[in-house]
Design a protein around this motif. Structure first.
Motif, PDB file in Angstrom:
ATOM      1  N   ALA A 120       0.868  -1.183   0.000  1.00 48.51           N
ATOM      2  CA  ALA A 120       0.000   0.000   0.000  1.00 48.51           C
ATOM      3  C   ALA A 120       0.902   1.230   0.000  1.00 48.51           C
ATOM      4  O   ALA A 120       1.458   1.595   1.032  1.00 48.51           O
ATOM      5  N   ARG A 121       1.068   1.836  -1.134  1.00 42.93           N
ATOM      6  CA  ARG A 121       1.993   2.975  -1.279  1.00 42.93           C
ATOM      7  C   ARG A 121       1.281   4.278  -0.915  1.00 42.93           C
ATOM      8  O   ARG A 121       0.631   4.897  -1.740  1.00 42.93           O
ATOM      9  N   VAL A 122       1.460   4.692   0.334  1.00 46.64           N
ATOM     10  CA  VAL A 122       0.840   5.914   0.820  1.00 46.64           C
ATOM     11  C   VAL A 122       1.601   7.127   0.295  1.00 46.64           C
ATOM     12  O   VAL A 122       1.017   8.182   0.066  1.00 46.64           O
ATOM     13  N   LEU A 123       2.896   6.972   0.086  1.00 50.54           N
ATOM     14  CA  LEU A 123       3.732   8.025  -0.500  1.00 50.54           C
ATOM     15  C   LEU A 123       4.241   7.568  -1.861  1.00 50.54           C
ATOM     16  O   LEU A 123       4.413   6.372  -2.095  1.00 50.54           O
ATOM     17  N   THR A 124       4.492   8.529  -2.738  1.00 53.37           N
ATOM     18  CA  THR A 124       5.190   8.225  -3.985  1.00 53.37           C
ATOM     19  C   THR A 124       6.628   8.662  -3.831  1.00 53.37           C
ATOM     20  O   THR A 124       6.935   9.591  -3.075  1.00 53.37           O
ATOM     21  N   LYS A 125       7.515   8.000  -4.545  1.00 58.56           N
ATOM     22  CA  LYS A 125       8.950   8.259  -4.425  1.00 58.56           C
ATOM     23  C   LYS A 125       9.508   8.604  -5.796  1.00 58.56           C
ATOM     24  O   LYS A 125       9.147   8.012  -6.800  1.00 58.56           O
ATOM     25  N   ASN A 126      10.377   9.610  -5.821  1.00 54.73           N
ATOM     26  CA  ASN A 126      11.033  10.007  -7.054  1.00 54.73           C
ATOM     27  C   ASN A 126      12.534  10.038  -6.807  1.00 54.73           C
ATOM     28  O   ASN A 126      12.964  10.757  -5.911  1.00 54.73           O
ATOM     29  N   PRO A 127      13.329   9.279  -7.516  1.00 51.70           N
ATOM     30  CA  PRO A 127      12.996   8.370  -8.610  1.00 51.70           C
ATOM     31  C   PRO A 127      12.408   7.063  -8.079  1.00 51.70           C
ATOM     32  O   PRO A 127      12.655   6.671  -6.949  1.00 51.70           O
TER      33      PRO A 127
END
Length: 96
Positions: free
Chosen positions: A73-80
């Motif tokens: 469950a990806r509550v945050l997005t990450k870059n890259p």
């Protein structure tokens, strides 16, 4: 008697486009998620900013961010996008 911060858990209510959800998260995850209350939609926080505001050491912060941005469950997005967290990464609230 010693307080074990890493053993604490919280129920956090979050608003998503699909509706409100209750998330059962650790105390460290809660502290990180609360930072995103004051961030505009789509705005990112970098690793160092999160670390400065939470006071978490590198190891605990990396583990916490992996669980929030790279888990099921990806509550945050990450870059890259990747499966590990680096000190140069940036994070945003996943409102999908």
């Amino acid at each position: 008697l010693a307080w074990a911060h890493n053993l604490g858990h919280c129920l956090v209510r979050a608003k998503f486009p699909s509706g409100r959800k209750e998330l059962a998260v650790s105390l460290y995850q809660t502290v990180v998620l609360l930072l995103f209350n004051n961030v505009s939609d789509g705005e990112e926080l970098d690793f160092k900013a999160i670390q400065e505001q939470t006071g978490l050491d590198d190891q605990n912060l990396k583990l916490t961010l992996v669980s929030l941005a790279c888990g099921r469950a990806r509550v945050l997005t990450k870059n890259p996008k990747s499966r590990h967290v680096d000190v140069t990464d940036k994070f945003a609230f996943n409102n999908k």
